[in-house]
Write an enzyme that holds these catalytic residues in place. Structure first.
Site, short mmCIF file in Angstrom:
data_model
loop_
_atom_site.label_atom_id
_atom_site.label_comp_id
_atom_site.label_asym_id
_atom_site.label_seq_id
_atom_site.Cartn_x
_atom_site.Cartn_y
_atom_site.Cartn_z
N GLY A 1 71.14 -1.19 48.41
CA GLY A 1 71.42 0.21 48.12
C GLY A 1 70.21 1.04 48.47
CG HIS A 2 68.25 0.62 51.49
ND1 HIS A 2 67.85 -0.01 52.64
CD2 HIS A 2 68.10 -0.29 50.51
CE1 HIS A 2 67.49 -1.26 52.36
NE2 HIS A 2 67.65 -1.46 51.07
CD GLN B 1 69.20 -7.84 49.88
OE1 GLN B 1 68.99 -8.23 51.02
NE2 GLN B 1 70.16 -6.98 49.62
CB THR C 1 76.09 -3.07 40.53
OG1 THR C 1 74.71 -3.06 40.14
CG2 THR C 1 76.29 -4.04 41.67
N GLY C 2 75.46 0.17 39.62
CA GLY C 2 75.32 1.02 38.44
C GLY C 2 74.72 0.32 37.23
CE LYS D 1 64.54 -3.13 50.13
NZ LYS D 1 64.37 -3.22 48.67
N GLY E 1 63.52 -6.21 44.85
CA GLY E 1 64.46 -5.22 45.39
C GLY E 1 64.33 -3.88 44.68
CG ASP E 2 67.02 -2.06 43.16
OD1 ASP E 2 67.73 -1.86 44.16
OD2 ASP E 2 67.41 -2.68 42.15
CD GLU E 3 61.35 -4.01 46.49
OE1 GLU E 3 62.30 -3.49 47.14
OE2 GLU E 3 61.20 -5.24 46.37
CG ASN F 1 73.17 -7.75 49.15
OD1 ASN F 1 73.19 -7.22 50.26
ND2 ASN F 1 72.55 -8.91 48.94
P1 IMO Z 1 68.00 -3.44 47.83
O1 IMO Z 1 68.03 -3.55 49.32
C1 IMO Z 1 68.11 -5.20 43.89
C2 IMO Z 1 69.93 -9.14 43.45
C3 IMO Z 1 71.13 -9.17 42.54
C4 IMO Z 1 71.02 -10.57 41.99
C5 IMO Z 1 70.55 -11.37 43.21
C6 IMO Z 1 71.64 -12.05 43.97
O2 IMO Z 1 68.65 -2.24 47.26
O3 IMO Z 1 66.62 -3.65 47.30
P2 IMO Z 1 73.53 -11.17 45.61
O4 IMO Z 1 74.67 -10.22 45.35
O5 IMO Z 1 72.60 -10.70 46.69
O6 IMO Z 1 73.98 -12.58 45.80
O7 IMO Z 1 72.71 -11.15 44.22
O8 IMO Z 1 69.90 -10.44 44.05
N1 IMO Z 1 69.98 -8.16 44.55
C7 IMO Z 1 69.33 -6.98 44.54
N2 IMO Z 1 68.62 -6.38 43.58
N3 IMO Z 1 68.24 -4.58 45.07
C8 IMO Z 1 68.90 -5.19 46.08
O9 IMO Z 1 68.92 -4.68 47.33
C9 IMO Z 1 69.54 -6.41 45.82
N4 IMO Z 1 70.32 -7.24 46.54
C10 IMO Z 1 70.56 -8.31 45.77
O10 IMO Z 1 71.03 -8.20 41.53
O11 IMO Z 1 70.00 -10.64 41.02
MG MG Z 2 69.31 -2.15 45.19
#
Ligand code: IMO
Ligand code: MG
Length: 432
Positions: free
Chosen positions: A40-41, A223, A300-301, A16, A12-14, A38
């Site tokens: 964050g784009h 994610q 979440t910061g 996207k 995640g957080d690449e 969950n």
């Molecule tokens: P984007 O779309 C980064 C991580 C959480 C945790 C695990 C499970 O911005 O890439 P959850 O609340 O989904 O049950 O948490 O997944 N996680 C992400 N990490 N970017 C995200 O979304 C994430 N969505 C979930 O930190 O490790």
């Molecule tokens: Mg994220």
């Protein structure tokens, strides 16, 4: 048929949001298929920053239809807040359509998420605390509430009267938590349903019609592959399907309509939340990446864990996601390092592991085999053509192509949407 998925290839957080926003400018439809608040784009357009969680990036372009599919989970108060914030920024959000089959995240999901994490203690997942896991659990357990019911006050009252007593018994018996009041909950969520009703419809039908009309369709992943419920670092994953296969499932279209999948990958690696991370650098390298890359969660910061690029996991994303192209983001963050490293394989004892293992204990015991390449000192934020990138940066990108077998179509060199080097139009490449 130009249906292109944009998915995360790491944890995640690449970036996207950056890539989906960049491509949304030339798309007719942008559809989210999984996850919820969950995600964050962030999209930056001419200096204006838009933070999206549940709304697809297509909302930012008036000619583009933003859709949220059945595979996503919708958190009504958070979505309404997000829509208000977008409106305040001058964005017309009326075109948004939400699948009537998408499940609703309820207050007891938030509660259970946090209480379950507390009980897990040292084995906690590090979730975003937004009720995502419990909402998908209820969907699979057939105890969920869908948008179709949320927008119908009688159906909502009936459904909550069935489900809430069980949730309350769970809250009380397992966690000694006070029960939620049925009437108040029905009233509050019926009101959200009334406000969301204009957006709710048969998204799959809209999407199928768009394909029939030969529209350009972008499927915006959330994610990443390593957070996928089946293919990620289970149990340290999210609760939805994050790959191109998840896109078909989460939108109600046949999988063979998805013509290509762009894997978004950072030029290094990060992870937020707990779980194995073989190339993690809890040292000055990690610190450098965190500060230069502003690696703090948009949702979440939380400070993100940072490390070198791990191509074992990206190759895994290529395999299970059928990636047809890569978008390498945050290349600018690597500027200034004497050397850059790429994890190419894992080692446990004398065993060399090239394919991402299912067993967490193997991952945890793995030593990483690195390739070291020379770094570069030039800032790259102004580069728009591939040839303008420093020779060593190009060498790094070409090494990624060789080791993954997938072409790098896009390179992001800054937060701004325009700070993108395009080597091939991913839509054109997908249709070819
Ligand atoms: P984007 O779309 C980064 C991580 C959480 C945790 C695990 C499970 O911005 O890439 P959850 O609340 O989904 O049950 O948490 O997944 N996680 C992400 N990490 N970017 C995200 O979304 C994430 N969505 C979930 O930190 O490790
Ligand atoms: Mg994220």
């Amino acid at each position: 048929m130009a249906v292109l998925a944009v998915t995360g290839s790491q944890w995640g957080d690449e970036g996207k949001g950056k890539i989906a926003g960049y491509l949304a400018a030339r798309a007719d439809v942008v559809a989210r298929f999984g996850g919820g608040a969950n995600a964050g784009h962030t999209v930056v357009l001419e200096g204006r920053e838009f933070r999206l969680h549940q709304v697809p990036s297509g909302v930012l372009f008036p000619g583009c239809l933003p859709l949220v599919g059945n595979g996503a989970v919708v958190d009504p108060p958070r979505l309404l807040e997000e829509l208000d914030a977008l409106r305040a920024q001058g964005v017309d959000v009326d075109r948004l359509r939400l699948s009537e089959r998408a499940h609703v995240v309820m207050p007891y999901h938030h509660l259970l998420d946090r209480l379950e994490e507390q009980v897990r203690g040292r084995a906690s997942i590090g979730t975003t605390g937004l009720g995502i896991g419990p909402a998908y659990t209820d969907k699979a357990a057939r105890e969920g509430i869908r948008l179709a019911e949320l927008v119908d006050p009688d159906a909502l009252a009936r459904r909550l009267a069935e489900v809430l007593p069980r949730k309350n018994r769970l809250l009380q018996a397992l966690y000694d938590h006070e029960p939620l009041q049925l009437d108040a909950l029905v009233e509050q969520y019926a009101d959200y349903g009334r406000r969301l009703r204009p957006y709710v419809g048969d998204v799959a039908a809209v999407l199928r019609q768009s394909v029939a009309d030969d529209r350009r369709i972008l499927l915006e992943g959330a994610q990443g592959t390593l957070l996928d419920l089946d293919f990620g670092t289970y149990p340290f994953v999210t609760s939805s399907a994050t790959t191109a296969a998840g896109a078909a499932w989460g939108l109600g279209i046949p999988p063979w309509w998805v013509r290509g999948s762009i894997g978004v990958m950072k030029a290094y690696a990060t992870r937020v939340g707990h779980g194995p991370f073989p190339t993690e650098q809890p040292n000055e390298i990690g610190q450098y990446l965190r500060e230069r890359g502003r690696e703090y969660g948009t949702t979440t910061g939380r400070p993100r864990r940072c490390g070198w690029l791990d191509l074992v996991i990206v190759r895994w994303a290529v395999e299970v996601g059928g990636l047809t192209g890569l978008a390498v983001t945050l290349l600018d963050v690597l500027t200034g390092l004497d050397e850059v490293r790429i994890g190419v394989a894992y080692r446990v004892g004398t065993q060399r592991i090239e394919r991402f293992p299912a067993r967490l204990d193997v991952l945890e015991r793995s030593e990483v085999e690195y390739e070291t390449l020379p770094g570069w000192r030039e800032e790259v934020g102004q580069c728009r053509r591939y040839e303008e990138l420093p020779a060593n940066a190009r060498r790094y990108l070409e090494r990624i192509e060789t080791l993954t077998g997938v072409p790098v179509h896009l390179v992001s060199v800054g937060r701004e949407s325009a700070q993108t080097v395009e080597r091939a139009d991913p839509f054109v490449a997908a249709v070819r």
